[in-house]
Design a protein around this motif. Structure first.
Motif, short mmCIF file in Angstrom:
data_model
loop_
_atom_site.label_atom_id
_atom_site.label_comp_id
_atom_site.label_asym_id
_atom_site.label_seq_id
_atom_site.Cartn_x
_atom_site.Cartn_y
_atom_site.Cartn_z
N PRO A 68 0.85 -1.21 0.00
CA PRO A 68 0.00 0.00 0.00
C PRO A 68 0.88 1.25 0.00
CG PRO A 68 0.02 -0.99 2.18
CD PRO A 68 0.77 -1.91 1.28
N THR A 69 0.44 2.28 -0.69
CA THR A 69 1.23 3.50 -0.77
C THR A 69 0.92 4.46 0.37
OG1 THR A 69 -0.40 4.48 -2.27
CG2 THR A 69 1.47 3.33 -3.27
N SER A 70 -0.26 4.32 0.95
CA SER A 70 -0.64 5.22 2.03
C SER A 70 -1.67 4.56 2.93
CB SER A 70 -1.22 6.53 1.47
OG SER A 70 -2.46 6.26 0.83
N VAL A 71 -1.96 5.22 4.02
CA VAL A 71 -2.98 4.71 4.95
C VAL A 71 -4.34 4.72 4.28
CG1 VAL A 71 -4.07 5.11 7.19
CG2 VAL A 71 -1.62 5.48 6.93
N GLU A 72 -4.56 5.65 3.36
CA GLU A 72 -5.83 5.73 2.65
C GLU A 72 -6.10 4.46 1.85
OE1 GLU A 72 -3.71 8.35 2.83
OE2 GLU A 72 -4.98 9.57 4.13
N ASP A 73 -5.04 3.82 1.33
CA ASP A 73 -5.20 2.55 0.63
C ASP A 73 -5.75 1.48 1.58
OD1 ASP A 73 -4.20 3.71 -1.66
OD2 ASP A 73 -2.20 2.80 -1.47
N LEU A 74 -5.25 1.46 2.80
CA LEU A 74 -5.73 0.50 3.79
C LEU A 74 -7.18 0.77 4.17
CD1 LEU A 74 -2.62 0.27 6.14
CD2 LEU A 74 -3.35 -1.39 4.42
N VAL A 75 -7.54 2.05 4.27
CA VAL A 75 -8.92 2.41 4.61
C VAL A 75 -9.85 2.02 3.47
CG1 VAL A 75 -10.48 4.35 5.05
CG2 VAL A 75 -8.27 4.26 6.19
N ALA A 76 -9.43 2.28 2.22
CA ALA A 76 -10.26 1.97 1.07
C ALA A 76 -10.48 0.46 0.92
CB ALA A 76 -9.63 2.53 -0.20
N ALA A 77 -9.50 -0.32 1.30
CA ALA A 77 -9.60 -1.78 1.19
C ALA A 77 -10.18 -2.42 2.45
CB ALA A 77 -8.23 -2.37 0.89
N ASP A 78 -10.69 -1.62 3.36
CA ASP A 78 -11.30 -2.07 4.62
C ASP A 78 -10.34 -2.81 5.55
OD1 ASP A 78 -13.78 -0.93 4.17
OD2 ASP A 78 -14.56 -2.70 3.13
N TYR A 79 -9.08 -2.44 5.52
CA TYR A 79 -8.12 -2.97 6.48
C TYR A 79 -8.08 -2.10 7.74
CZ TYR A 79 -6.32 -6.35 3.17
OH TYR A 79 -6.19 -7.41 2.31
N LEU A 80 -8.48 -0.85 7.61
CA LEU A 80 -8.56 0.08 8.73
C LEU A 80 -9.89 0.81 8.67
CD1 LEU A 80 -5.05 1.83 8.75
CD2 LEU A 80 -5.86 0.08 10.32
N LYS A 81 -10.35 1.27 9.82
CA LYS A 81 -11.56 2.09 9.86
C LYS A 81 -11.26 3.47 9.30
CE LYS A 81 -13.72 -0.11 13.82
NZ LYS A 81 -14.24 0.08 15.17
N GLU A 82 -12.29 4.17 8.91
CA GLU A 82 -12.15 5.50 8.31
C GLU A 82 -11.45 6.49 9.24
OE1 GLU A 82 -12.26 8.39 5.52
OE2 GLU A 82 -13.06 6.39 5.17
N ASP A 83 -11.75 6.42 10.54
CA ASP A 83 -11.18 7.37 11.49
C ASP A 83 -9.83 6.93 12.06
OD1 ASP A 83 -12.25 5.27 12.89
OD2 ASP A 83 -13.13 6.49 14.47
N ALA A 84 -9.28 5.82 11.58
CA ALA A 84 -8.04 5.28 12.12
C ALA A 84 -6.84 5.72 11.27
CB ALA A 84 -8.12 3.77 12.20
#
Length: 110
Positions: A68-84
């Motif tokens: 992943p290039t950024s935390v946003e990639d993890l959020v978009a793929a549901d690996y992290l919550k939106e507020d995390a």
């Protein structure tokens, strides 16, 4: 009628003031200790969050076969919550470096 008041048991003003003094001393002792440990608690929480995001980066890499290039990639793929997107203290955010290592950096957007 005066005998009724003399026979009743209760706390005197001096006893109540002594109890209030003891409670005040206990508060004066405990409150600075709690605030002193608050920064330590925030630091430990941030370290735990970085480790959790690092684990999610590894899971993302195994499943998607790319980093992943950024935390946003993890959020978009549901690996992290939106507020995390940052540490629980709100003053530090996490970033993913090119080698996949997660680091905590000071939040400059505030």
């Amino acid at each position: 009628m005066l005998k009724k008041f003399k026979n009743q048991k209760g706390f005197t003003l001096i006893e109540m003031m002594i109890v209030m003094l003891i409670i005040s001393v206990l508060l004066i002792i405990t409150i600075p200790n709690i605030t002193k440990h608050n920064s330590n608690i925030n630091e430990k929480g941030c370290q735990a969050f970085v480790k959790m995001v690092q684990a999610q980066v590894q899971a993302y890499e195994m499943e998607k076969k790319k980093m992943p290039t950024s935390v946003e990639d993890l959020v978009a793929a549901d690996y992290l919550k939106e507020d995390a997107k940052g540490c629980p203290d709100g003053k530090t955010k996490v970033e993913i470096q090119a080698d996949g290592k997660v680091v905590a950096v000071a939040n400059t957007s505030e």
